[in-house]
Design a protein around this motif. Structure first.
Motif, PDB file in Angstrom:
ATOM      1  N   CYS A   1       0.837  -1.202   0.000  1.00 17.73           N
ATOM      2  CA  CYS A   1       0.000   0.000   0.000  1.00 17.73           C
ATOM      3  C   CYS A   1       0.869   1.247   0.000  1.00 17.73           C
ATOM      4  N   LEU A   2       0.287   2.343  -0.458  1.00 16.63           N
ATOM      5  CA  LEU A   2       0.996   3.609  -0.483  1.00 16.63           C
ATOM      6  C   LEU A   2       1.345   4.039   0.940  1.00 16.63           C
ATOM      7  N   PRO A   3       2.524   4.618   1.150  1.00 17.46           N
ATOM      8  CA  PRO A   3       2.933   5.016   2.506  1.00 17.46           C
ATOM      9  C   PRO A   3       1.971   5.991   3.165  1.00 17.46           C
ATOM     10  N   GLU A   4       1.262   6.800   2.363  1.00 20.73           N
ATOM     11  CA  GLU A   4       0.334   7.771   2.931  1.00 20.73           C
ATOM     12  C   GLU A   4      -1.072   7.214   3.147  1.00 20.73           C
ATOM     13  N   ASN A   5      -1.296   5.947   2.774  1.00 21.97           N
ATOM     14  CA  ASN A   5      -2.612   5.342   2.960  1.00 21.97           C
ATOM     15  C   ASN A   5      -2.695   4.768   4.381  1.00 21.97           C
ATOM     16  N   HIS A   6      -2.862   5.655   5.333  1.00 29.57           N
ATOM     17  CA  HIS A   6      -2.784   5.266   6.742  1.00 29.57           C
ATOM     18  C   HIS A   6      -3.909   4.322   7.145  1.00 29.57           C
ATOM     19  N   ARG A   7      -5.099   4.463   6.541  1.00 32.12           N
ATOM     20  CA  ARG A   7      -6.199   3.565   6.898  1.00 32.12           C
ATOM     21  C   ARG A   7      -5.887   2.137   6.461  1.00 32.12           C
ATOM     22  N   SER A   8      -5.316   1.979   5.256  1.00 33.68           N
ATOM     23  CA  SER A   8      -4.974   0.644   4.788  1.00 33.68           C
ATOM     24  C   SER A   8      -3.859   0.041   5.630  1.00 33.68           C
ATOM     25  N   ILE A   9      -2.871   0.842   5.986  1.00 33.65           N
ATOM     26  CA  ILE A   9      -1.795   0.356   6.848  1.00 33.65           C
ATOM     27  C   ILE A   9      -2.355  -0.075   8.197  1.00 33.65           C
ATOM     28  N   GLY A  10      -3.256   0.723   8.753  1.00 28.81           N
ATOM     29  CA  GLY A  10      -3.870   0.375  10.025  1.00 28.81           C
ATOM     30  C   GLY A  10      -4.655  -0.924   9.949  1.00 28.81           C
ATOM     31  N   LEU A  11      -5.353  -1.128   8.826  1.00 24.76           N
ATOM     32  CA  LEU A  11      -6.111  -2.361   8.625  1.00 24.76           C
ATOM     33  C   LEU A  11      -5.173  -3.562   8.613  1.00 24.76           C
ATOM     34  N   LEU A  12      -4.105  -3.478   7.841  1.00 21.96           N
ATOM     35  CA  LEU A  12      -3.171  -4.594   7.746  1.00 21.96           C
ATOM     36  C   LEU A  12      -2.543  -4.897   9.100  1.00 21.96           C
ATOM     37  N   GLU A  13      -2.121  -3.867   9.800  1.00 20.80           N
ATOM     38  CA  GLU A  13      -1.490  -4.084  11.106  1.00 20.80           C
ATOM     39  C   GLU A  13      -2.483  -4.659  12.112  1.00 20.80           C
ATOM     40  N   LYS A  14      -3.730  -4.228  12.044  1.00 14.62           N
ATOM     41  CA  LYS A  14      -4.758  -4.747  12.947  1.00 14.62           C
ATOM     42  C   LYS A  14      -4.936  -6.251  12.787  1.00 14.62           C
ATOM     43  N   LEU A  15      -4.785  -6.737  11.552  1.00 13.59           N
ATOM     44  CA  LEU A  15      -4.986  -8.155  11.271  1.00 13.59           C
ATOM     45  C   LEU A  15      -3.696  -8.969  11.383  1.00 13.59           C
ATOM     46  N   GLY A  16      -2.614  -8.341  11.802  1.00  8.25           N
ATOM     47  CA  GLY A  16      -1.395  -9.088  12.065  1.00  8.25           C
ATOM     48  C   GLY A  16      -0.383  -9.115  10.948  1.00  8.25           C
ATOM     49  N   PHE A  17      -0.611  -8.373   9.863  1.00 10.80           N
ATOM     50  CA  PHE A  17       0.397  -8.278   8.814  1.00 10.80           C
ATOM     51  C   PHE A  17       1.628  -7.556   9.369  1.00 10.80           C
ATOM     52  N   GLU A  18       2.796  -8.050   9.001  1.00  8.91           N
ATOM     53  CA  GLU A  18       4.052  -7.450   9.439  1.00  8.91           C
ATOM     54  C   GLU A  18       4.630  -6.595   8.307  1.00  8.91           C
ATOM     55  N   SER A  19       5.143  -5.429   8.655  1.00  8.23           N
ATOM     56  CA  SER A  19       5.832  -4.597   7.677  1.00  8.23           C
ATOM     57  C   SER A  19       7.141  -5.269   7.285  1.00  8.23           C
ATOM     58  N   GLU A  20       7.353  -5.459   5.973  1.00 10.00           N
ATOM     59  CA  GLU A  20       8.508  -6.224   5.507  1.00 10.00           C
ATOM     60  C   GLU A  20       9.431  -5.443   4.579  1.00 10.00           C
ATOM     61  N   GLY A  21       9.106  -4.196   4.316  1.00  8.63           N
ATOM     62  CA  GLY A  21      10.025  -3.447   3.467  1.00  8.63           C
ATOM     63  C   GLY A  21       9.352  -2.288   2.760  1.00  8.63           C
ATOM     64  N   TYR A  22      10.134  -1.670   1.904  1.00 10.23           N
ATOM     65  CA  TYR A  22       9.704  -0.482   1.170  1.00 10.23           C
ATOM     66  C   TYR A  22      10.197  -0.636  -0.260  1.00 10.23           C
ATOM     67  N   ALA A  23       9.296  -0.579  -1.223  1.00  8.36           N
ATOM     68  CA  ALA A  23       9.645  -0.766  -2.633  1.00  8.36           C
ATOM     69  C   ALA A  23       9.485   0.541  -3.384  1.00  8.36           C
ATOM     70  N   ARG A  24      10.549   1.015  -3.990  1.00 13.62           N
ATOM     71  CA  ARG A  24      10.506   2.267  -4.740  1.00 13.62           C
ATOM     72  C   ARG A  24       9.835   2.061  -6.090  1.00 13.62           C
ATOM     73  N   GLU A  25       8.977   3.015  -6.459  1.00 15.19           N
ATOM     74  CA  GLU A  25       8.268   3.000  -7.747  1.00 15.19           C
ATOM     75  C   GLU A  25       7.738   1.597  -8.051  1.00 15.19           C
ATOM     76  N   TYR A  26       6.969   1.076  -7.120  1.00 19.90           N
ATOM     77  CA  TYR A  26       6.523  -0.321  -7.147  1.00 19.90           C
ATOM     78  C   TYR A  26       5.346  -0.553  -8.093  1.00 19.90           C
ATOM     79  N   LEU A  27       4.383   0.373  -8.084  1.00 23.74           N
ATOM     80  CA  LEU A  27       3.185   0.215  -8.917  1.00 23.74           C
ATOM     81  C   LEU A  27       2.830   1.538  -9.585  1.00 23.74           C
TER      82      LEU A  27
END
Length: 213
Positions: free
Chosen positions: A154-180
């Motif tokens: 997800c985009l770094p500024e998409n805080h709601r999506s990040i919050g959703l993933l973290e709530k469900l136990g997804f772990e942050s695994e990295g940062y991809a430049r110009e990914y999509l």
């Protein structure tokens, strides 16, 4: 053997949670899908690939569903519509379309993983429906498809999506430049992963009811 090779536009597999029902996208869903997408255009466009010239036409939707059926036949992915359903009745029919969720890049062998993408209409956002939908998808990925990893970006500024993933136990695994290519420009993304063993140990919601047909 991939269980959905003969998928022909039916309503299986179905994933049911207390308030949400997910089933494959069908041609008969066009009008409701187009209405939800049109009403939510400003809400969605900055998070998605460019909508193009005719994103909500019947022909564009037909092409979209045709692509979904192709990736299902080839064992590459599955695309679900998300519906809000009657609370407390596990066999009730859906009331209204709320969004969509797609499992892409399904891989077996030594990888055993897939990617998940999702969207929710503005009218249904911030009500917990996507939390249930993504949790149900995790149950399906790990318990029905037998995969080991579920990945999301997800985009770094998409805080709601990040919050959703973290709530469900997804772990942050990295940062991809110009990914999509999102909304017409190459964008950086944060990468997240969820492991089957972690999900089964720390599942934050009751298991979904899954009918794989």
């Amino acid at each position: 053997m991939w269980p959905f090779a003969s998928m022909d536009g039916g309503d299986r597999p179905r994933i049911v949670t207390p308030r949400v029902l997910m089933r494959p996208a069908r041609l008969v869903d066009y009008r409701e899908w187009a209405e939800v997408r049109e009403a939510s255009r400003d809400f969605l466009e900055r998070w998605e690939p460019s909508w193009g010239n005719d994103p909500l036409s019947r022909a564009a939707y037909r092409r979209r569903v045709g692509h979904y059926r192709m990736i299902a036949r080839r064992g590459m992915g599955l695309a679900f519509h998300i519906f809000v359903r009657d609370v407390g009745n596990v066999r009730s029919e859906a009331l209204s379309l709320a969004g969509g969720l797609t499992l892409n890049n399904i891989r077996y062998g030594v990888v055993q993983s897939c990617n998940v993408g999702y969207w929710i209409g503005e009218h249904a956002a911030r009500k917990g429906y996507m939390t249930e939908a993504l949790a149900g998808a995790a149950d399906f990925v790990f318990d029905t498809l037998g995969l080991h990893r579920l990945e999301a970006a997800c985009l770094p500024e998409n805080h709601r999506s990040i919050g959703l993933l973290e709530k469900l136990g997804f772990e942050s695994e990295g940062y991809a430049r110009e990914y999509l290519l999102i909304d017409g420009r190459w964008t950086d993304h944060r990468l997240f992963g969820l492991i089957a063993t972690d999900w089964r140990r720390r599942r934050p919601l009751p298991p979904a009811v899954i009918d794989a047909g």
